[in-house]
Scaffold this motif. Sequence first.
Motif, mmCIF file in Angstrom:
data_model
loop_
_atom_site.group_PDB
_atom_site.id
_atom_site.type_symbol
_atom_site.label_atom_id
_atom_site.label_comp_id
_atom_site.label_asym_id
_atom_site.label_seq_id
_atom_site.Cartn_x
_atom_site.Cartn_y
_atom_site.Cartn_z
ATOM 1 N N PRO A 236 0.839 -1.201 0.000
ATOM 2 C CA PRO A 236 0.000 0.000 0.000
ATOM 3 C C PRO A 236 0.875 1.253 0.000
ATOM 4 O O PRO A 236 1.883 1.316 0.698
ATOM 5 C CB PRO A 236 -0.787 -0.113 1.308
ATOM 6 C CG PRO A 236 -0.654 -1.518 1.759
ATOM 7 C CD PRO A 236 0.621 -2.044 1.169
ATOM 8 N N ARG A 237 0.470 2.222 -0.795
ATOM 9 C CA ARG A 237 1.194 3.495 -0.834
ATOM 10 C C ARG A 237 0.667 4.393 0.273
ATOM 11 O O ARG A 237 -0.523 4.679 0.349
ATOM 12 C CB ARG A 237 0.965 4.180 -2.188
ATOM 13 C CG ARG A 237 1.686 3.503 -3.355
ATOM 14 C CD ARG A 237 1.159 4.038 -4.686
ATOM 15 N NE ARG A 237 1.302 5.490 -4.786
ATOM 16 C CZ ARG A 237 2.389 6.105 -5.256
ATOM 17 N NH1 ARG A 237 3.412 5.386 -5.657
ATOM 18 N NH2 ARG A 237 2.433 7.414 -5.327
ATOM 19 N N VAL A 238 1.582 4.813 1.127
ATOM 20 C CA VAL A 238 1.192 5.598 2.301
ATOM 21 C C VAL A 238 1.766 7.002 2.210
ATOM 22 O O VAL A 238 2.927 7.176 1.819
ATOM 23 C CB VAL A 238 1.703 4.926 3.595
ATOM 24 C CG1 VAL A 238 1.407 5.800 4.806
ATOM 25 C CG2 VAL A 238 1.041 3.568 3.766
ATOM 26 N N ARG B 146 6.306 -3.248 4.945
ATOM 27 C CA ARG B 146 4.931 -3.582 4.571
ATOM 28 C C ARG B 146 4.266 -2.474 3.755
ATOM 29 O O ARG B 146 3.392 -2.719 2.965
ATOM 30 C CB ARG B 146 4.078 -3.829 5.817
ATOM 31 C CG ARG B 146 4.488 -5.014 6.644
ATOM 32 C CD ARG B 146 4.231 -6.314 5.919
ATOM 33 N NE ARG B 146 4.488 -7.456 6.764
ATOM 34 C CZ ARG B 146 5.671 -7.802 7.254
ATOM 35 N NH1 ARG B 146 6.732 -7.062 6.977
ATOM 36 N NH2 ARG B 146 5.811 -8.862 8.003
ATOM 37 N N PHE B 147 4.660 -1.246 4.033
ATOM 38 C CA PHE B 147 4.046 -0.111 3.352
ATOM 39 C C PHE B 147 5.095 0.603 2.510
ATOM 40 O O PHE B 147 6.268 0.647 2.875
ATOM 41 C CB PHE B 147 3.479 0.898 4.361
ATOM 42 C CG PHE B 147 2.325 0.378 5.173
ATOM 43 C CD1 PHE B 147 1.028 0.429 4.679
ATOM 44 C CD2 PHE B 147 2.541 -0.154 6.424
ATOM 45 C CE1 PHE B 147 -0.040 -0.041 5.424
ATOM 46 C CE2 PHE B 147 1.478 -0.631 7.177
ATOM 47 C CZ PHE B 147 0.186 -0.572 6.679
ATOM 48 N N ASP C 88 -2.894 4.938 -1.106
ATOM 49 C CA ASP C 88 -3.866 3.983 -0.570
ATOM 50 C C ASP C 88 -4.304 4.428 0.814
ATOM 51 O O ASP C 88 -5.457 4.303 1.175
ATOM 52 C CB ASP C 88 -3.250 2.580 -0.495
ATOM 53 C CG ASP C 88 -2.948 2.028 -1.888
ATOM 54 O OD1 ASP C 88 -3.876 2.034 -2.709
ATOM 55 O OD2 ASP C 88 -1.800 1.638 -2.140
ATOM 56 N N VAL C 89 -3.328 4.900 1.571
ATOM 57 C CA VAL C 89 -3.623 5.380 2.920
ATOM 58 C C VAL C 89 -2.935 6.725 3.093
ATOM 59 O O VAL C 89 -1.741 6.859 2.817
ATOM 60 C CB VAL C 89 -3.077 4.417 4.001
ATOM 61 C CG1 VAL C 89 -3.432 4.929 5.392
ATOM 62 C CG2 VAL C 89 -3.623 3.014 3.793
ATOM 63 N N LEU C 90 -3.688 7.702 3.536
ATOM 64 C CA LEU C 90 -3.096 8.996 3.818
ATOM 65 C C LEU C 90 -3.340 9.330 5.287
ATOM 66 O O LEU C 90 -4.482 9.333 5.748
ATOM 67 C CB LEU C 90 -3.717 10.081 2.929
ATOM 68 C CG LEU C 90 -3.034 11.448 3.040
ATOM 69 C CD1 LEU C 90 -1.676 11.425 2.352
ATOM 70 C CD2 LEU C 90 -3.905 12.552 2.452
ATOM 71 N N LEU C 91 -2.252 9.551 6.015
ATOM 72 C CA LEU C 91 -2.369 9.974 7.411
ATOM 73 C C LEU C 91 -2.262 11.486 7.434
ATOM 74 O O LEU C 91 -1.283 12.049 6.947
ATOM 75 C CB LEU C 91 -1.252 9.349 8.262
ATOM 76 C CG LEU C 91 -1.136 7.825 8.226
ATOM 77 C CD1 LEU C 91 0.021 7.357 9.124
ATOM 78 C CD2 LEU C 91 -2.429 7.160 8.671
#
Lengths: 160, 670, 440, 269
Positions: D13-15, D43-44, D62-65
């Motif tokens: 996943p692209r973070v 993992r990321f 994929d996930v943005l914090l």
Amino acid sequence: MSTRSTVDNALASGWFGAGLTDAARAHLADMAHLTSYPIGEVVIREGQAIDSLAVVVEGRLALRLNVPGRGAVTVLTIEPGDVIGWSALIPPHRATSTIVVLEPTSVVELEGAALRARLDEDPILAAAVLWRLLDAVARRLSATRTQLLDLFAQPDREPW
Amino acid sequence: MAQAIASTNVPRWLPADQLDRLIDVLRADGRTIIGPTVRDGAIVLAEIQGAADLPAGRGDEASPGRYRVTQREDSRRFDHAVGPMSPKRWTFPPRAPIRLGRRTSAGVRFSGVDPRPTPRPTPLAFIGVRACELAAIKIQDHVFLDGPAVDGDYRARRASAFLVAVECATPTSTCFCTSMGTGPEVTTGFDVVLTELDDGFIVRVGSPAGVTVVDALSLSPADGSAMKAAEAVVAGARDAMGSPMNMENVHEGLQASPEHPGWAAVAERCLSCTNCTLVCPTCFCTSVVERSDLDGSISTSERTWDSCFNEGFAKVAGGSFRPLVKDRYRQWLTHKFSTWWDQFGSSGCVGCGRCIAWCPAGIDVREELAVIGGVGPVPMPQLSVVAAATEAPVTISPGSVPAAFVTVHVDGSSRETADTMTLHLSTTDRRLLAGRPGQFVMATLPAFSAAPISISRFRSDGLDLTIRAAGPATRALTELERGSTLGVRGPLGRGWPVEEMTGRDVVIVAGGVGLAPLRPLIDACLAERDALGAVRIYLGARTPTDRLFVEEVGRLALRMDIEVEETVDRAGPVWLGRVGIVTQLFDHATWDGRNAVAFVCGPERMMQATSEVLFSRGIDVDRTWVTLERNMSCGVGLCGHCQLGKFFVCKDGPVFSLAELGPAFTTDGL
Amino acid sequence: MTASAPRRRARTRRFEVEGLTRVEGEGSLRIVIRDGEVIEAQLGIFEAPRYFERLVRGRTPDEVLDIVARICGICPVAYQMSAVHAFEDGVGIEIDPAVRALRRLLYCGEWIESHALHVYFLHAPDFMGYASAIELARDHRVLVERALALKKAGNHLVALIGGRPIHPVSVRVGGFYHTPTRAELTALRPELTAALDIALETVAVTTELNTPDFSREPRLVSLRHPTDYPMNEGRIVSTDGLDLAPTDWERAFAEDQVGWSNALQARTHAGDVYLLGPSSRITLAGDKLHPRAAEALAQSGLADEIRRNPFRSIVARAIELVHATAVAIDIIDDYRPPERPATPWNPGPGTAAWATEAPRGLLFHTYELDEEGRVATARIVPPTSQNQAAIEADLTDFAPSVLGLPHDEATHRFEQLIRSYDPCISCATHFLDLRVEDRR
Amino acid sequence: MSPTARRSGRRRPRVGVVKFASCDGCQLTLLDLEDDLLAIAERFDIVEFPEATSRRSAGPFDVLLVEGSISTEEQLEELLRLRRESTTLVTIGACATAGGIQALRNWSEHGPWAATVYPRPELIESLAMATPVADHVTVDAELRGCPIDPQQLLELLTALVVGRRPQLPDESVCAECKRRGATCVVVSQGTACLGPVTRTGCGALCPVYGRGCYGCFGPRNDANVVSLIANTAGLDDSVASTRLAGFTAWAEPFRSVIDDHGGPPGAKP
């Protein structure tokens, strides 16, 4: 062409007519006739003027509503004993849904204007018939409410 | 043994300055000593090294929402009431690992069982345990050790605990053990009991282990004047609590008042902060937290104290069964004082008063009981918790329910609908294969929480689980492919009463995935067809594509000896079958239900509507059986999540007759 | 890195970095060179304003301690320390020596955590040719793992004393809400002993780094204490002879608006720029370093270069890592919990001011307290706002030496230089946005 | 993405980790996961994290914090852009989820506030209010806290990899306080404490350290603040607005109760 006794028997065979007194049923049979519909026939379309109340004797009919973008949605199917066309008794006498025949169907049909006139004259018959009708409409309302709850629907999903 | 105790049960005298001798003897057995000590402004329980750590000369005062440590004139060590902690913290720790799940090349593996006996927990000795605590320990013993599932972690910790009780001398204003019949006198459940006087202790023994310990001290007998003074101590404690409350009507009173306005009134003050439940020495509700490594290949399942005051406690995929604080307060108070009797044969309250003192908002259960439960101030004959506990209403064999997760193999799966799959599992586990229709399993994968899943078919070499992907855990299960493995605990719960069908007409009503737990029952009908009257099956689904077991149902429908009717809530023009809710399939039917038994499964609201129509067709409430959904977490009656009134749905159900459920079936927020 | 393409006007070169990376907070860089001469060197800050000095008005001193911590997630202890000392000095509270020791220990934890972060995560990748420590770990996994262990030791210290590594909760005026037991602290000793080894290794690693040649004679400012290496206490001193009480920062310095810039910058009253931080402390108080750190400094042979070459600040931080770790161990060994966690005090009016040494340099707070002892006005001068003018001056001095390099590499060198000062832009309580400047 | 797909490791996943107005502490928490950082990086694919890496990416993620509150017009534009680029957007910390301490200015006129800090406030580019991310875009999950809890962050990341729901219970600080065996500061000392109405996640840090909770994880769902003020020791009407006006002041129901008590201290110029 149906004889009066065939009509009377047909009425007596289902839930709607079975509870009526013989006299009341006879009154109805006097103004009724049997009608048959083949599969696929559109009995009436939503919004059309409706001029008869019918008790289903045999077969199955679908009540459909047309939802733009979704097409025709069947919201209820009607079985023997139940009634269709109650709008014939209640203004503005227009069909609230489209009725399509799913299985070869026969109904006992009561002409609307005549029935209304008769019920106006005869409160005893009116009480008997309208109680049945109220029962049918109430059941349908209750069922519709339950459908509205969409009980089997999947709860909102989380993104996980 | 009893004789040995009796012969040595002469009260002895332990001088005040020799208390450490008792502690030393206990420590010599390798025990960790847990006793009261002053810390952070309270008399708490903690590991102590010796008598010097005890709160000599300190007392306490408590009132609703307020607690203070006080300074006393004397230097007695136990002249205080109970602080915020109870021995529960050690016998039933706030967090305990209970299971380890791993993904290995050979499939998933679960080591330890749930609950897993802790390997050799440190033996403990509690010193200063009060009568109310002993009653609480007895109650938890009953919950964890006497039911069909046994909590092995608790058993191991409890078995190694030595209890040195102390007679209570100075109750606080929040104490009401005399109302609950649990004190202040120490009567049972201890190894050794002390009565503290200014210059020493009267020592009595209550168990063989206690005899051994006291014998090792070689104490001389207590003299008469000391004995007299000791009696005065206990009598004084009783007097200090005033008149006990009349608890006679509380059991019926609370259950009869689910709509009492008092619930809403107390909910306005209640913070739903969980303090009352977590200081309670008998509350036993827990949840399981999964702690895994980053890719979920190793996961520890940790049992954690939870509370019925938490919003998520009674939550299922569709929402919470107790959405309002008033529902949760009612659940707690009713459980404590009323339905606990139905479940365990005793009250769940021992009158220690912690929930009153440690409620930040100062809510006093005694007042709520007076308002809602009709509890009056008149002294009445006391109920004995201990005696009642032995009269538990249910006949059960402790430990009869499988507690371990076994690994089962996925032989294949069938897609039922867009979100529902049937897994075909193979196993040689004889208990699983011997399950009954209507029973369920807890199914899990490492790193995921366990989910209750209906068994939808029993085969000679395995079983089918039909699973709807309602959340991540169930979705992961539906995605299992042939050759993969999962962990299963079961079979669990009470199934359909198959024997009720013999000689009767059978009506089966299923809504949505509710057909899954009914399928084994239909199998049973086919197997026993000749012994049954008419068999009528009514199936409802949301849309035509949401129907389960379509081919199988089609084959059933062709049989002449079974009537099968199907309907869907809504359909497009292609569907030529019935549309309407499931009750419409039989609300105009002509059959007579007076010799019929009905089995219903579906969403609760659908089952309520169905049962009304069935009743109108002549099927009585004791012949209508439903299966309920609740937040079943452990599946064996130990975690408390799935309570419905006096029932644990997982253990007492999930199948119930309407007669058993009574108003609980339709009361909001129960 | 998003360096924009050079806009080739007549002999004008621009180096722009819209978003500086591996610094704390959000900043930008703009250097304009015309005819080989730097006409503009700007370290821009576009961290959105958060108005802390206004937020603390009407608050009690204890509330202020929780609020000012939130100025910076990397050095919250520094903000709590300057504030708590200011209030204690202002209302005249005598502090238990054990509390004093515990405060230094807490600060040591923050220094270790912050310096380890800067050395290995923000700065070293530049020297070693990686974009990040994570990429560095692909080739030098053990090094990064040890860096993480060092950082973790610092975080553990802060967490044990303060409850958590970021925005700790235990400091209060008069002492602490809660103090650790001796056993709890002693339990950290093995981890700190290991951390000391890593810190010493860090000195060796950073000493070996290939540093750009750059030398200047900066004006350095730090605290200086008669016995201790500067941290919580000491007088404000400088390489040009300044010597002030920690309450008197405003007598020598002022924050001002410079004509050509809209950024609030601190300078001396004479308008001179000055530099804070590890290099300043080592230069001005190197004789007070812990013997282990002093020894490491001597072995590196870089004391003079640390003063003159900002790229060597990474070595200075490594030396301070040794110092903070060794001092932490000593404090733990001598620790006796205070009689009571906090000395009681009564709120009242007055002026409160103090300076302590944040990891990146001197941090000055001053507060006016009203009749009820609540904050009426506040001024917080973080190290980055004091360093900003000096950084810009250094950029100007440094620029000619990289003009021969390809554009991207030169830009990278500028960024690297900025990172040398560990500019904590989140800390910049009152920077202005350079991009709104109307420039003709 | 299904768990099986995740495990088969087709693509990491692209973070992205980005920030708006904040102190950096929440994103620093990721770097503070010292024991797990390198495993997380395996993992990321951390494609955007300006504080930690010079490599930059504008998306997609994929996930943005997201850390920080929205305080300027440019931040708002950037947030809208990032939302379009992100599949799962997670707010981290009190600033992003509740506006943070800087949201206290929302009770006041912005101009005079800026003037107390800046000599030339007209040059400040700032919105009048500091607002949570969810006021502007859909947020898929939130990590509470000022700062966030490292274990909750790890739990979130683990859940993302494994494909399960992160275990972030909405229960009171009290629940954790009791599990940890801390003595209630309200009952035993009469200390003002927001624990009963504040969501857990911090490990009941403040009560364990002998002080009252100041609400940095924000209100829980059933927060009965009215009863807390009316019925608990230490927290009466006179201190209510001060105590609630902290790092999650702008979150309801704290915000309304602060309103009812005349705004936060120092709200007026």
